[in-house]
Design a protein around this motif. Structure first.
Motif, mmCIF file in Angstrom:
data_model
loop_
_atom_site.group_PDB
_atom_site.id
_atom_site.type_symbol
_atom_site.label_atom_id
_atom_site.label_comp_id
_atom_site.label_asym_id
_atom_site.label_seq_id
_atom_site.Cartn_x
_atom_site.Cartn_y
_atom_site.Cartn_z
ATOM 1 N N HIS A 360 0.822 -1.213 0.000
ATOM 2 C CA HIS A 360 0.000 0.000 0.000
ATOM 3 C C HIS A 360 0.855 1.262 0.000
ATOM 4 O O HIS A 360 1.318 1.711 1.063
ATOM 5 C CB HIS A 360 -0.920 0.012 1.226
ATOM 6 C CG HIS A 360 -1.904 -1.102 1.244
ATOM 7 N ND1 HIS A 360 -2.935 -1.207 0.337
ATOM 8 C CD2 HIS A 360 -1.994 -2.201 2.040
ATOM 9 C CE1 HIS A 360 -3.638 -2.300 0.587
ATOM 10 N NE2 HIS A 360 -3.084 -2.927 1.607
ATOM 11 N N PRO A 361 0.985 1.878 -1.171
ATOM 12 C CA PRO A 361 1.777 3.111 -1.235
ATOM 13 C C PRO A 361 1.193 4.255 -0.406
ATOM 14 O O PRO A 361 1.908 5.196 -0.063
ATOM 15 C CB PRO A 361 1.753 3.476 -2.728
ATOM 16 C CG PRO A 361 0.691 2.642 -3.352
ATOM 17 C CD PRO A 361 0.492 1.446 -2.475
ATOM 18 N N LEU A 362 -0.093 4.113 -0.038
ATOM 19 C CA LEU A 362 -0.712 5.164 0.792
ATOM 20 C C LEU A 362 -0.062 5.262 2.175
ATOM 21 O O LEU A 362 -0.080 6.305 2.810
ATOM 22 C CB LEU A 362 -2.194 4.832 0.993
ATOM 23 C CG LEU A 362 -3.288 5.631 0.280
ATOM 24 C CD1 LEU A 362 -4.652 5.173 0.774
ATOM 25 C CD2 LEU A 362 -3.129 7.132 0.452
ATOM 26 N N ILE A 363 0.497 4.159 2.641
ATOM 27 C CA ILE A 363 1.092 4.204 3.989
ATOM 28 C C ILE A 363 2.468 4.855 3.900
ATOM 29 O O ILE A 363 3.369 4.345 3.232
ATOM 30 C CB ILE A 363 1.239 2.786 4.592
ATOM 31 C CG1 ILE A 363 -0.111 2.075 4.644
ATOM 32 C CG2 ILE A 363 1.860 2.863 5.974
ATOM 33 C CD1 ILE A 363 -0.042 0.679 5.259
ATOM 34 N N GLY A 364 2.619 5.986 4.579
ATOM 35 C CA GLY A 364 3.917 6.653 4.610
ATOM 36 C C GLY A 364 4.741 6.212 5.802
ATOM 37 O O GLY A 364 5.956 6.076 5.718
ATOM 38 N N ASP A 365 4.073 5.976 6.927
ATOM 39 C CA ASP A 365 4.823 5.672 8.150
ATOM 40 C C ASP A 365 3.951 4.853 9.104
ATOM 41 O O ASP A 365 2.747 5.098 9.211
ATOM 42 C CB ASP A 365 5.212 6.996 8.835
ATOM 43 C CG ASP A 365 6.223 6.807 9.949
ATOM 44 O OD1 ASP A 365 7.028 5.851 9.879
ATOM 45 O OD2 ASP A 365 6.224 7.620 10.901
ATOM 46 N N ASP A 380 2.106 10.600 -1.643
ATOM 47 C CA ASP A 380 3.373 10.320 -2.338
ATOM 48 C C ASP A 380 4.426 10.145 -1.245
ATOM 49 O O ASP A 380 4.617 11.055 -0.424
ATOM 50 C CB ASP A 380 3.674 11.521 -3.254
ATOM 51 C CG ASP A 380 4.975 11.369 -4.014
ATOM 52 O OD1 ASP A 380 5.945 10.832 -3.452
ATOM 53 O OD2 ASP A 380 5.011 11.806 -5.177
ATOM 54 N N ARG A 381 5.100 9.000 -1.259
ATOM 55 C CA ARG A 381 6.045 8.752 -0.160
ATOM 56 C C ARG A 381 7.231 9.706 -0.203
ATOM 57 O O ARG A 381 7.850 9.981 0.819
ATOM 58 C CB ARG A 381 6.548 7.310 -0.222
ATOM 59 C CG ARG A 381 5.553 6.346 0.377
ATOM 60 C CD ARG A 381 6.167 4.986 0.606
ATOM 61 N NE ARG A 381 5.116 4.080 1.066
ATOM 62 C CZ ARG A 381 5.177 2.770 0.987
ATOM 63 N NH1 ARG A 381 6.235 2.177 0.445
ATOM 64 N NH2 ARG A 381 4.192 2.035 1.432
ATOM 65 N N ARG A 382 7.539 10.212 -1.401
ATOM 66 C CA ARG A 382 8.706 11.100 -1.519
ATOM 67 C C ARG A 382 8.370 12.501 -0.987
ATOM 68 O O ARG A 382 9.068 13.043 -0.159
ATOM 69 C CB ARG A 382 9.161 11.152 -2.976
ATOM 70 C CG ARG A 382 10.583 11.668 -3.180
ATOM 71 C CD ARG A 382 10.936 11.690 -4.661
ATOM 72 N NE ARG A 382 9.832 12.208 -5.469
ATOM 73 C CZ ARG A 382 9.566 13.494 -5.654
ATOM 74 N NH1 ARG A 382 10.323 14.404 -5.092
ATOM 75 N NH2 ARG A 382 8.532 13.882 -6.398
ATOM 76 N N THR A 383 7.231 13.042 -1.468
ATOM 77 C CA THR A 383 6.871 14.408 -1.039
ATOM 78 C C THR A 383 6.163 14.410 0.318
ATOM 79 O O THR A 383 6.062 15.437 0.967
ATOM 80 C CB THR A 383 5.927 15.078 -2.062
ATOM 81 O OG1 THR A 383 4.694 14.326 -2.090
ATOM 82 C CG2 THR A 383 6.541 15.103 -3.459
ATOM 83 N N LYS A 384 5.654 13.252 0.715
ATOM 84 C CA LYS A 384 4.912 13.112 1.978
ATOM 85 C C LYS A 384 3.664 13.989 2.011
ATOM 86 O O LYS A 384 3.239 14.446 3.087
ATOM 87 C CB LYS A 384 5.803 13.408 3.190
ATOM 88 C CG LYS A 384 7.004 12.478 3.281
ATOM 89 C CD LYS A 384 7.814 12.721 4.525
ATOM 90 C CE LYS A 384 9.002 11.772 4.575
ATOM 91 N NZ LYS A 384 9.877 11.996 5.699
#
Ligand SMILES: Cc1ncc(COP(=O)(O)O)c(C=O)c1O
Length: 451
Positions: A360-365, A380-384
């Motif tokens: 799940h790319p939606l999960i950042g942390d 977006d995991r890069r821009t958070k």
């Protein structure tokens, strides 16, 4: 009640919808109901609504039902106390349950030396007591708190709260003499570092900015900090953040107040979250999980600090005997098994949630300690970029599948189940969360495709 979620009606069901319609006419609209759960009864970590739908509870009435819903030992203690007497005001009279609870708290709070407790009815009152006592004991006026922090909604506590602007909007002017510093949110480091290089540099702001430009440290009474930020997004700071705060406060004669209203009472896998850092604060604010759901707030302080005279501070209902009886049993249950269970099942659940990050790319942390777990959603995991709408959609999708969750901060989801949660129930929660994420990601995908 079944041990697995079971949804038999559209949500809300007909009985729930009728109650919600009545509520809409007569109850304050300031409450933040994210989804239409109308509770009928609870058992352990399971909840049944008025239409007979069954849910797995990972919200626990905002991290309150520490021993599970209606634990039989707690219900028995409440019943027995209620049959003896309901109220006599510990402010003007004596009763044993309040003394017993204060003794028990003195034996478990990680405060050096003797400990005394002041009893109120809520978290915000515990904070009010800490503010007043720290001013009284030091003769100083000012308080330092942290951005993202939540300390309650009465006007003293609200001045410290800096979680969401809506909580302060329209209520000014705030109590003067409160200064806010950045909190050590390592996922969004306020000074642009990565956690492996962290020496709590964000704290330099206190010395280099606040003490230099705004207030002399010898006029600061207390520094109030959540060892893990709750409403702000279940943010776990590095241990050195709290350790450096202790050094800084000692150096300037400032009292260190740990707001453990949400992180305390076993939720983090230790009785108090500050114990993970080895730091001993001067005062601890306690509420939520202490009485398994009955209203109770406590300001526990070093005995030499809590030396105010009769009449200085009190509360008619504070330390109600029924709440104290519930708290004494809650503490016993926590010590016997539930703090350990929180650490064990919490670790298991964090691993399960982290494993979802591959899908799940939606999960950042995913972060947390014990059963105080936060999952931050990003576009977006890069821009958070914060996925706030998606967060709300995931919480709702989980609800429609029978899992109760709550948001925290702008775009995080908190898992704060009763501490009786089993590993099997944790797996069930992770599985439903997985499905809810899938549903929201799919619908985002199809919206993007149709654009
Ligand atoms: C850390 C913290 N402090 C204080 C409070 C205020 O507690 P109450 O809502 O019982 O007044 C809360 C409530 O969420 C909290 O999380």
């Amino acid at each position: 009640m079944t041990n697995t979620p079971q949804i038999n009606t559209a949500l809300p069901g007909p009985k729930a919808a009728a109650i919600i319609a009545r509520d809409a006419v007569v109850v304050s609209p300031s409450y933040t109901r994210g989804y239409p759960l109308v509770m009928q009864r609870g058992d352990g970590a399971m909840v049944e609504d008025v239409d007979g739908n069954v849910f797995l509870d990972c919200a626990a009435g905002i991290a309150v039902n520490s021993t599970g819903h209606s634990h039989p030992d707690v219900v028995r203690a409440i019943t027995e106390q209620a049959q003896r007497f309901l109220h006599m005001s510990g402010t003007d009279f004596y009763y044993e349950p309040q003394v017993k609870l204060a003794e028990d708290l003195a034996s478990i709070t990680p405060i050096a030396g003797g400990v005394r407790s002041f009893f109120g009815n809520s978290g915000t009152e515990a904070i009010e007591a800490c503010i007043k006592l720290s001013r009284y004991a030091t003769g100083r006026d000012n308080i330092i708190a942290f951005l993202g922090g939540f300390h309650g909604r009465t006007l003293g506590a609200l001045a410290l709260t800096a979680s969401k602007a809506i909580q302060r909007r329209g209520f000014g002017p705030m109590m003067p003499g409160v200064y806010h510093a950045p909190y050590a949110d390592c996922y969004r480091c306020p000074v642009g570092l990565t956690s492996d290089h962290c020496a709590a540099e964000c704290l330099n702001y206190i010395e280099d900015q606040i003490f230099l430009h705004l207030v002399s440290p010898d006029e600061v009474a207390a520094l109030v900090v959540e060892p893990i930020q709750g409403e702000g997004g279940y943010v776990v700071p590095p241990d050195q953040f709290i350790q450096r705060l202790r050094e800084l406060t000692k150096q300037h004669g400032i009292l260190l107040v740990a707001d453990e209203v949400q992180s305390g009472m076993g939720r983090s896998g230790k009785m108090f979250a500050i114990e993970h850092t080895g730091v001993r604060p001067d005062m601890i604010a306690i509420a939520k999980g202490i009485a398994s759901g009955l209203p109770l707030g406590v300001a526990a302080a070093r005995a030499d600090i809590m030396a105010w005279p009769p009449g200085a501070h009190a509360s008619t209902f504070g330390g109600n005997p029924v709440s104290c009886a519930a708290a004494v049993v809650t503490l016993r249950l926590l010590k016997e098994r539930l703090v350990e269970n929180s650490a064990d099942v919490g670790g298991h659940m964090i691993a399960g949630l982290r494993a979802l990050m591959d899908k799940h790319p939606l999960i950042g942390d995913v972060r947390g300690r014990g059963l105080m777990i936060g999952v931050e959603l990003v576009r977006d995991r890069r821009t958070k970029e914060r996925a706030s709408e998606e967060r709300d959609a995931v919480v709702n999708a989980a609800f429609s599948r029978g899992l109760l969750l709550l948001g925290a901060g702008k775009n995080a989801i908190r898992f704060s189940p009763p501490l009786v949660l089993t590993r099997q129930q944790a797996d069930m929660a992770v599985r439903i969360f997985d499905e809810a994420l899938m549903e929201v990601e799919r619908s985002r995908q199809s919206t993007t495709n149709t654009r």
